[in-house]
Design an enzyme around this catalytic site. Structure first.
Site, PDB file in Angstrom:
ATOM      1  N   GLU A   1       4.863  -1.682  -3.976  1.00  0.00           N
ATOM      2  CA  GLU A   1       3.804  -1.595  -4.997  1.00  0.00           C
ATOM      3  C   GLU A   1       2.444  -1.939  -4.391  1.00  0.00           C
ATOM      4  O   GLU A   1       1.435  -1.303  -4.694  1.00  0.00           O
ATOM      5  CB  GLU A   1       4.109  -2.534  -6.175  1.00  0.00           C
ATOM      6  CG  GLU A   1       3.028  -2.414  -7.257  1.00  0.00           C
ATOM      7  CD  GLU A   1       3.133  -3.471  -8.337  1.00  0.00           C
ATOM      8  OE1 GLU A   1       4.248  -3.909  -8.673  1.00  0.00           O
ATOM      9  OE2 GLU A   1       2.068  -3.875  -8.858  1.00  0.00           O
TER      10      GLU A   1
ATOM     11  N   HIS B   1      14.347  -1.855  -7.439  1.00  0.00           N
ATOM     12  CA  HIS B   1      15.001  -2.684  -6.425  1.00  0.00           C
ATOM     13  C   HIS B   1      16.286  -3.311  -6.953  1.00  0.00           C
ATOM     14  O   HIS B   1      16.342  -4.504  -7.256  1.00  0.00           O
ATOM     15  CB  HIS B   1      14.040  -3.773  -5.935  1.00  0.00           C
ATOM     16  CG  HIS B   1      13.008  -3.246  -4.993  1.00  0.00           C
ATOM     17  ND1 HIS B   1      11.758  -3.805  -4.860  1.00  0.00           N
ATOM     18  CD2 HIS B   1      13.042  -2.201  -4.129  1.00  0.00           C
ATOM     19  CE1 HIS B   1      11.069  -3.128  -3.950  1.00  0.00           C
ATOM     20  NE2 HIS B   1      11.819  -2.147  -3.503  1.00  0.00           N
TER      21      HIS B   1
END
Ligand code: SF4
EC number: 1.17.7.4
Length: 331
Positions: free
Chosen positions: A130, A45
């Site tokens: 995740e 990210h």
């Protein structure tokens, strides 16, 4: 009006072993197979990293239907659900898995305990890839809690075999509080032998705890989507120090530093050092004259690359494994 005089750099900060490995997987796949290489979700990210890899030939997608047949596909560091893995295999892509080994460790634990009949409480942030990947290791029996209130509401089908797992990039302190609430409500709950929050998240938060009381303002370099970067900014603010997160030096605002002579600087695990250096240059332009790096833990962890992408450091040649499948791993 005082201006920034000193920059205190947190140590450790920035890239972790899982991010290093994930970026290297994409770069080596491009070198070996040529562009384009498809990557499911942002590999890590960070806007700078994603744009850099795009320029080198990576195409980032969310839906596997956007990947042409026969393409090479990389799973991001956050990991994927079983359904995504199976769909990718069924579509016949050459797959390289850049899931951080510390996330894979959680997946393996979930699969193992599920076979023993366990149900799970997962502490994490809804919608984070995740969390979707870890919860997606099972069809059912894994319940997400985001805070202590959720713990009071969660309804597992049974409580005799219940285990807790966590997202790797949470606030260590918040996770401890939520875990305590889980234990209080389900005293038999099984907890991981080693906590799931990873070493990089822990070390960067520990460094901010030392840094924050010594400075007048904390700057965190990280993208808005980065969980561990957000946690660093929140932690500094909780410790009573004004804190801002920036994706790049352009986002710094002069008034943040007015009347604040000591600036603390750190970076999330997905933020490259080049951005930290650009932020330093900008704060220097606003008046800072010295940069000091805090004493901190030296991180030496390095994760191996997947089969088919390993290069011998001495010769620069690809290492060929002595197994029938020297090509891309199907995992
Ligand atoms: S932050 Fe932790 S879990 Fe995430 S990639 Fe880095 S080492 Fe792995």
């Amino acid at each position: 009006m005082l201006e920034p005089k000193e920059i205190l750099l947190a140590e450790p900060r920035g890239f972790c072993a899982g991010v290093d490995r994930a970026i290297e997987i994409v770069e080596r796949a491009i070198q070996k197979f040529g562009a384009p290489i498809y990557v499911r979700h942002e590999i890590v990210h960070n806007t700078y990293v994603v744009n850099d890899l795009k320029a080198k030939g990576a195409i980032f997608i969310e839906e596997l239907s956007d990947v042409p047949p026969g393409a090479t596909l990389v799973f991001s560091a956050h990991g994927v659900s079983k359904a995504v893995q199976q769909e990718a295999e069924a579509r016949g892509f050459s797959i390289f898995d850049a899931t951080c080994p510390l996330v894979t460790k959680v997946h393996v634990e979930v699969a193992k305990l599920a076979k023993e009949g366990y149900e799970f409480i997962m502490i994490g942030h809804k919608g984070h890839p995740e969390v979707e990947g870890t919860m997606g290791q099972l069809d059912h029996g894994i319940h997400l809690v985001e805070d202590v209130e959720d713990v009071a509401r969660v309804q597992p089908a049974q409580t005799e075999k219940l285990a807790v797992v966590t997202q790797t990039t949470l606030s260590v302190d918040d996770a401890a509080e939520i875990s305590a609430a889980v234990r209080a409500r389900f005293p038999n709950v099984r907890e991981p032998k080693q906590q799931d929050i990873c070493y990089a998240t822990q070390n960067r938060q520990d460094a901010v705890k030392v840094l924050s009381p010594q400075v007048d303002v904390v700057i965190v370099v990280g993208s808005p989507t980065s969980s561990n970067s957000n946690r660093l900014r929140e932690l500094a603010a909780k410790l009573g120090t004004t804190a801002y997160m920036v994706d790049s030096a352009d986002e710094l605002q002069g008034e943040w530093f007015k009347g604040r002579s000591r600036v603390g600087l750190t970076a999330g695990a997905s933020a490259p050092e080049i951005l930290v250096q650009q932020v330093i240059d900008r704060i220097k332009a606003l008046g800072a004259v010295s940069v000091r790096t805090m004493a901190g833990i030296e991180e030496t962890i390095k994760f191996p690359l997947p089969k088919g992408l390993k290069i011998d450091a001495a010769t620069g040649l690809e290492i060929r494994e002595r197994t029938p499948e020297t090509g891309p791993s199907a995992h």
